[in-house]
Design an enzyme around this catalytic site. Structure first.
Site, PDB file in Angstrom:
ATOM      1  N   ARG A  34      42.822 -77.788  65.001  1.00  0.00           N
ATOM      2  CA  ARG A  34      44.143 -77.237  65.331  1.00  0.00           C
ATOM      3  C   ARG A  34      44.832 -76.677  64.082  1.00  0.00           C
ATOM      4  NH1 ARG A  34      49.753 -79.181  67.542  1.00  0.00           N
ATOM      5  NH2 ARG A  34      50.104 -77.474  69.001  1.00  0.00           N
ATOM      6  N   HIS A  38      46.172 -72.912  63.918  1.00  0.00           N
ATOM      7  CA  HIS A  38      47.582 -72.572  63.691  1.00  0.00           C
ATOM      8  C   HIS A  38      47.808 -71.839  62.375  1.00  0.00           C
ATOM      9  CE1 HIS A  38      50.034 -75.031  66.818  1.00  0.00           C
ATOM     10  NE2 HIS A  38      48.978 -74.465  67.344  1.00  0.00           N
ATOM     11  N   TRP A 178      42.148 -83.611  77.451  1.00  0.00           N
ATOM     12  CA  TRP A 178      41.652 -82.714  78.496  1.00  0.00           C
ATOM     13  C   TRP A 178      40.342 -83.226  79.107  1.00  0.00           C
ATOM     14  CZ3 TRP A 178      44.030 -80.986  74.019  1.00  0.00           C
ATOM     15  CH2 TRP A 178      45.087 -80.088  74.163  1.00  0.00           C
TER      16      TRP A 178
HETATM   17 ZN1  ZEM Z   1      45.782 -75.914  71.462  1.00  0.00          ZN
HETATM   18  N1  ZEM Z   1      47.261 -77.265  71.868  1.00  0.00           N
HETATM   19  N2  ZEM Z   1      46.839 -74.456  72.376  1.00  0.00           N
HETATM   20  N3  ZEM Z   1      44.386 -74.575  70.927  1.00  0.00           N
HETATM   21  N4  ZEM Z   1      44.782 -77.362  70.494  1.00  0.00           N
HETATM   22  C1  ZEM Z   1      47.233 -78.590  71.571  1.00  0.00           C
HETATM   23  C2  ZEM Z   1      46.189 -79.296  70.984  1.00  0.00           C
HETATM   24  C3  ZEM Z   1      45.057 -78.707  70.489  1.00  0.00           C
HETATM   25  C4  ZEM Z   1      48.056 -74.582  73.014  1.00  0.00           C
HETATM   26  C5  ZEM Z   1      48.915 -75.688  72.921  1.00  0.00           C
HETATM   27  O1  ZEM Z   1      50.236 -75.552  73.196  1.00  0.00           O
HETATM   28  C6  ZEM Z   1      48.455 -76.969  72.477  1.00  0.00           C
HETATM   29  C7  ZEM Z   1      44.363 -73.234  71.246  1.00  0.00           C
HETATM   30  C8  ZEM Z   1      45.211 -72.622  72.137  1.00  0.00           C
HETATM   31  C9  ZEM Z   1      46.365 -73.206  72.637  1.00  0.00           C
HETATM   32  C10 ZEM Z   1      43.593 -77.199  69.843  1.00  0.00           C
HETATM   33  C11 ZEM Z   1      42.945 -75.995  69.559  1.00  0.00           C
HETATM   34  C12 ZEM Z   1      43.347 -74.786  70.062  1.00  0.00           C
HETATM   35  C13 ZEM Z   1      48.442 -79.186  72.005  1.00  0.00           C
HETATM   36  C14 ZEM Z   1      48.813 -80.655  71.818  1.00  0.00           C
HETATM   37  C15 ZEM Z   1      49.196 -78.187  72.579  1.00  0.00           C
HETATM   38  C16 ZEM Z   1      50.578 -78.397  73.203  1.00  0.00           C
HETATM   39  C17 ZEM Z   1      49.419 -80.829  70.425  1.00  0.00           C
HETATM   40  C18 ZEM Z   1      49.815 -82.269  70.173  1.00  0.00           C
HETATM   41  O2  ZEM Z   1      50.683 -82.769  70.897  1.00  0.00           O
HETATM   42  O3  ZEM Z   1      49.243 -82.886  69.256  1.00  0.00           O
HETATM   43  C19 ZEM Z   1      48.355 -73.356  73.727  1.00  0.00           C
HETATM   44  C20 ZEM Z   1      49.589 -73.085  74.554  1.00  0.00           C
HETATM   45  C21 ZEM Z   1      47.296 -72.515  73.510  1.00  0.00           C
HETATM   46  C22 ZEM Z   1      47.045 -71.146  74.024  1.00  0.00           C
HETATM   47  C23 ZEM Z   1      47.592 -70.650  75.100  1.00  0.00           C
HETATM   48  C24 ZEM Z   1      43.312 -72.580  70.537  1.00  0.00           C
HETATM   49  C25 ZEM Z   1      43.019 -71.074  70.617  1.00  0.00           C
HETATM   50  C26 ZEM Z   1      42.684 -73.536  69.782  1.00  0.00           C
HETATM   51  C27 ZEM Z   1      41.531 -73.411  68.837  1.00  0.00           C
HETATM   52  C28 ZEM Z   1      40.634 -72.437  68.903  1.00  0.00           C
HETATM   53  C29 ZEM Z   1      43.073 -78.496  69.452  1.00  0.00           C
HETATM   54  C30 ZEM Z   1      41.740 -78.768  68.771  1.00  0.00           C
HETATM   55  C31 ZEM Z   1      44.002 -79.442  69.869  1.00  0.00           C
HETATM   56  C32 ZEM Z   1      43.930 -80.963  69.725  1.00  0.00           C
HETATM   57  C33 ZEM Z   1      44.682 -81.392  68.487  1.00  0.00           C
HETATM   58  C34 ZEM Z   1      44.684 -82.897  68.278  1.00  0.00           C
HETATM   59  O4  ZEM Z   1      45.466 -83.330  67.426  1.00  0.00           O
HETATM   60  O5  ZEM Z   1      43.928 -83.623  68.917  1.00  0.00           O
END
Ligand code: ZEM
Length: 286
Positions: A34, A38, A178
């Site tokens: 993440r 970001h 998920w």
């Molecule tokens: Zn995420 N993501 N993401 N994402 N994401 C979260 C967690 C993780 C969205 C989003 O709002 C959120 C992509 C696209 C999008 C990862 C990778 C990628 C979380 C939870 C949210 C809310 C955060 C938390 O509470 O810790 C939205 C709206 C997306 C697109 C529409 C893309 C593209 C990614 C990578 C290629 C990953 C790995 C996580 C898990 C993080 C963790 O701490 O476990």
């Protein structure tokens, strides 16, 4: 200390720190992925601003953006690696760490190249508001990712990263993982997105997400509104189905699109050297 340019040594140290028994599901991997995403996902193709070059999250204006809540954990995990290899820039370290984490969690090997430099101050940071808002729908998702230069197929492939990790109520407000095994990279996210009858759920905070209770495991899984939008939009759904059916195609497409994400905003010459290093410099800024 390793020799400057010994990326194999850095990769080895990143791989060694992923195992974190006390943290989340036992791995630093998801939060590192993440962080990499970001750092790059602020890119705006039209103005050619944002992107992983610069490592702007070291500064409050970007690092303190509510959209980046929780990513300080990822940066802290990587500090010992930076200390052991002070010649690597943070921007290279964060992107490399995401790639290493994906591979170590059973995902594909992502081609990665160094050369990013770190901002010397906070004057070049992208504005807040460029990262996606999970409470919204397909139009918003397209608006955000088209701005970076991605198409519908690439958006869906990238979203497969939600095979990894979880939502934290104290970071994004959303809650849960998920898939059942969130430290193993796979196409399960797509399969569950289609196979399960996702139900609305309102958290005590008022936040709305989707949930499914796995009766056998007694475990609750979740989807964000933006995840469900991929299932409910006809053009996105074609790719959700493709990736649910064929893990290898997903891995292949994910490899290309994650590599593209890590490169957004970088201009390289024929030898691969990054050309746009103005106003930034490498170096250790803690
Ligand atoms: Zn995420 N993501 N993401 N994402 N994401 C979260 C967690 C993780 C969205 C989003 O709002 C959120 C992509 C696209 C999008 C990862 C990778 C990628 C979380 C939870 C949210 C809310 C955060 C938390 O509470 O810790 C939205 C709206 C997306 C697109 C529409 C893309 C593209 C990614 C990578 C290629 C990953 C790995 C996580 C898990 C993080 C963790 O701490 O476990």
């Amino acid at each position: 200390m390793s020799q400057a340019g010994d990326y194999a040594a850095v990769k080895k140290d990143i791989a060694a720190l992923l195992h974190q028994p006390e943290y989340d599901d036992g791995s630093a991997g998801p939060v590192l992925v993440r962080l990499a995403w970001h750092s790059a996902g602020t890119y705006d193709a039209e103005t050619d601003t944002g992107g992983s070059n610069g490592a702007g999250m070291r500064y409050e204006a970007e690092g303190g953006d509510p959209a980046n809540a929780g990513l300080q954990h990822a940066r802290v995990f990587l500090e010992p690696v930076k200390r052991a290899h002070p010649w690597i820039t943070y921007s290279d370290l964060w992107t490399l760490a995401g790639c290493v984490a994906i591979q170590e969690m059973g995902g594909p090997e992502i081609p990665w190249a160094p050369g990013r430099t770190d901002f010397v101050d906070d004057s070049k940071l992208p504005p807040r508001g460029r990262l996606p808002d999970a409470a919204q729908g397909a139009d918003h998702v397209r608006h955000i990712f088209y701005r970076m230069g991605f198409n519908d197929q690439e958006i869906v492939a990238l979203s497969g990263a939600h095979n990894l990790g979880r939502c934290h109520a104290d970071r994004s407000g959303f809650s849960g993982a998920w898939v059942q095994n969130p430290t193993r990279f796979s196409n399960t996210y797509f399969r569950l997105l289609l196979a399960v009858d996702w139900k609305h759920k309102q958290l005590p905070s008022g936040i709305r997400q989707f949930m499914y209770i796995d009766e056998d495991l007694g475990e609750e899984l979740m989807m964000l509104p933006t995840d469900i939008a991929l299932r409910d939009d006809a053009k996105f759904k074609v790719w959700v189905q493709r990736y649910a059916e064929d893990r290898d195609v997903f891995f292949e497409d994910f490899t290309k699109v994650f590599a593209k994400l890590m490169e957004l905003g970088l201009k390289r010459d024929e030898s691969g050297s990054v050309l746009n290093t103005d106003n930034v410099k490498g170096g250790y800024i803690s």
